[in-house]
Structure formats: structure tokens, C-alpha cells
Write a protein that holds these residues in place. Structure first.
Motif, short mmCIF file in Angstrom:
data_model
loop_
_atom_site.label_atom_id
_atom_site.label_comp_id
_atom_site.label_asym_id
_atom_site.label_seq_id
_atom_site.Cartn_x
_atom_site.Cartn_y
_atom_site.Cartn_z
N VAL A 14 0.87 -1.18 0.00
CA VAL A 14 0.00 0.00 0.00
C VAL A 14 0.90 1.23 0.00
O VAL A 14 1.64 1.46 0.96
N GLU A 15 0.85 2.00 -1.06
CA GLU A 15 1.71 3.19 -1.15
C GLU A 15 1.07 4.40 -0.48
O GLU A 15 1.76 5.21 0.13
N GLU A 162 -11.21 -0.21 -10.03
CA GLU A 162 -11.52 1.09 -10.62
C GLU A 162 -11.52 2.21 -9.57
O GLU A 162 -11.19 3.36 -9.87
N TYR A 163 -11.87 1.87 -8.33
CA TYR A 163 -12.02 2.88 -7.28
C TYR A 163 -10.69 3.42 -6.80
O TYR A 163 -10.56 4.61 -6.50
N PRO A 167 -1.11 2.09 -6.61
CA PRO A 167 -0.52 1.06 -7.47
C PRO A 167 -0.46 -0.32 -6.81
O PRO A 167 -0.69 -1.33 -7.48
N GLY A 168 -0.15 -0.33 -5.52
CA GLY A 168 -0.08 -1.61 -4.83
C GLY A 168 -1.43 -2.30 -4.75
O GLY A 168 -1.54 -3.51 -4.94
N ASP A 171 -2.39 -3.66 -8.11
CA ASP A 171 -1.64 -4.87 -8.41
C ASP A 171 -2.25 -6.08 -7.70
O ASP A 171 -2.44 -7.15 -8.31
N MET A 172 -2.57 -5.94 -6.42
CA MET A 172 -3.19 -7.03 -5.68
C MET A 172 -4.53 -7.41 -6.29
O MET A 172 -4.84 -8.59 -6.50
N LEU A 173 -5.35 -6.41 -6.61
CA LEU A 173 -6.67 -6.68 -7.17
C LEU A 173 -6.56 -7.29 -8.57
O LEU A 173 -7.38 -8.14 -8.95
#
Length: 277
Positions: A14-15, A162-163, A167-168, A171-173
Motif C-alpha cells: 500500500v503506497e 476502478e475505485y 498502485p499496490g 496490483d493485488m486486485l
């Protein structure tokens, strides 16, 4: 039997921590479209299968265990979005959970009940409900339910993707969306491997059905309509066992007036059981 490795199935970063997004991610954990639902669904389906369906049992259990890993990933994402938020926001949260909800849109219970971590609830804070789990004991019916579960889960994941701009999280989603793609396809393939699985349950003798309506589309319009010629009103049904037809009116017969209840139920509103006249 389960084993656990102290690493995530896929890296979660999570950035830009976002407590509000943490609240939304809860839907993917404990919501109707979430990972708790599919993990338990696949387990209970597997536990119902006899020895002759061992290959399907393994398929279900492997996927159920993978879904447990997805819960762990999402719980990690929720916690990182909550605990990594700016210090000023954390101090405000410590003063009052209501202020945190107003400032960040987060669920106050994520502070009050779990100390800024994930919970087995949906995005509204409603606890996970086992009623979401579909496990009928009929493999074909359950596989259809699994396709639906993965379809709604993938839809949710795409909306979360979309929400967020993180970036992190994207990537996970993206990983979770890809796994939903695979799972939809594997359940469809498993259905294809069954011999004549529809109509579900295929083991019920179809000659015992009412043969007048078992492949008829029945219109419920007040005024009779002509056959619209849709694929579900004419032609061969997908199971190959019948031909679609169109009924412009419902059969209609009998009445819906129930017999009088047992007096011991005390359902009568009047003391002598009169009809009010």
C-alpha cells in the motif's frame, strides 16, 4: 488438515494508505461476494462428496484453501490501509471513532472492535452470514453456484480496482481478478466433464415431471401475448431433453383459501369463532 506458511500468497503493498478504501475492501472479505463466502462454500461442498467424486473433492479443497490465502491477503491490505494512515489521522481516531468516520469514511468498529485491523464483516460492518454459502450436496448444482460466486466476486474486484489509484492495491486486485477468471473457467470445465448434469438434479426421473410445462415459458401478462420468438420460447432446450414452447396464459385452477386452523393455535380473532356478522 491445513498447513500455513508465514508468507502471503501474493505480495500486498500500500503506497498511499486510505482508511476509506479499507472499509470498501471489507466487502471482499466478509460480504456476500467475498472470499469468506467462497472459501467456506467450496469446503462444505467438498466435504459432502463421496469417494467416486474424489477428483472433484480435491479440486474444491485446493481452491477453498487458495481462497483462505485470499482472505489473508485482503486482511493484510485492510490493516495496512488503516495503520499506515497519517499520524494526524491516527491521533484524531484515538480521540473519537466518530471523528474518524467523519474524516476518513472508515468503519468506526475497525478502531473500536479490532484495533485498526480487518474484521469478518462487509463494507457496512455487517458480520459475515453463513447463509451466503451454497452447498446443496448435488455437485452439478454446486458447480453452477460456484460460477455465480466467482462472477459476482470478480465484478466486485473490478469495481474496487476502478475505485483505487494506489498502485499496490491495483496490483493485488489485478491478481485476484485473474484468479477469479481461472476459477470461473475451472468450474465451467468441471461441469462439462459431468455426464448430462442438467436439469439439476439429473438423477430425478423426468417422466415424473408435469410434461405440459417442463419446457414451457409461461407468460404472466394479464392480456395474452403472442410468442415473441426468443431462444427460450422455441427450439431445443440446452439439456437436449425437450423443446421450448410458449404459453400465453398461466394454467390457473383451484383457489388459495386455506382450511380453518386448529383452534389450539388461537388464530381466530374473535372469542366465539364467529365471522363478524
Amino acid at each position: 488438515m491445513f498447513f500455513h506458511e508465514p508468507e502471503l500468497q501474493y505480495e500486498v503493498t500500500v503506497e498511499e494508505p486510505d482508511p476509506h478504501f479499507a472499509k470498501l475492501l471489507q466487502q471482499a472479505i466478509g460480504g456476500q461476494e467475498g472470499e469468506m463466502r467462497v472459501a467456506l462454500q467450496y469446503m462444505f461442498q467438498a466435504w459432502a462428496l463421496p469417494e467416486e467424486y474424489e477428483a472433484y473433492r480435491k479440486l474444491l479443497m485446493e481452491t477453498a484453501t487458495e481462497e483462505l490465502g485470499h482472505i489473508e491477503m485482503l486482511a493484510t491490505a485492510v490493516t495496512k490501509n488503516l495503520r499506515g494512515s497519517p499520524k494526524q489521522m491516527r491521533e484524531e481516531t484515538e480521540e473519537t471513532a466518530a471523528a474518524a468516520a467523519a474524516m476518513t469514511g472508515q468503519n468506526p468498529r475497525q478502531f473500536l472492535s479490532s484495533g485498526l485491523s480487518a474484521m469478518p464483516v462487509d463494507s457496512n460492518g455487517v458480520p459475515f452470514d453463513g447463509a451466503y454459502v451454497a452447498a446443496s450436496g448435488n455437485l452439478a448444482g454446486d458447480l453452477y453456484a460456484n460460477v455465480m460466486a466467482e462472477a459476482t466476486g470478480r465484478t466486485l474486484a473490478t469495481r474496487l480496482w476502478e475505485y483505487t489509484d494506489d498502485p499496490g492495491m491495483k496490483d493485488m486486485l489485478s491478481y485476484l481478478i485473474a484468479r477469479d477468471t481461472m476459477h470461473q473457467n475451472q468450474w465451467l470445465e468441471a461441469l462439462e466433464s459431468l455426464d448430462d448434469p442438467v436439469p439439476v438434479p439429473a438423477s430425478f426421473p423426468q417422466e415424473e415431471e408435469n410434461q405440459d410445462v417442463n419446457y414451457a415459458f409461461i407468460s404472466t401478462r394479464r392480456d395474452p401475448q403472442e410468442d415473441p420468438g426468443f431462444p427460450w420460447t422455441q427450439g431445443t432446450a440446452p439439456d437436449g431433453n425437450g423443446e421450448f414452447s410458449y404459453l400465453a396464459e398461466q394454467p390457473g385452477d383451484g383457489d388459495g383459501v386455506p382450511p380453518a386452523p386448529d383452534p389450539k393455535t388461537y388464530s381466530d380473532p374473535e372469542p366465539d369463532g364467529s365471522d363478524g356478522d
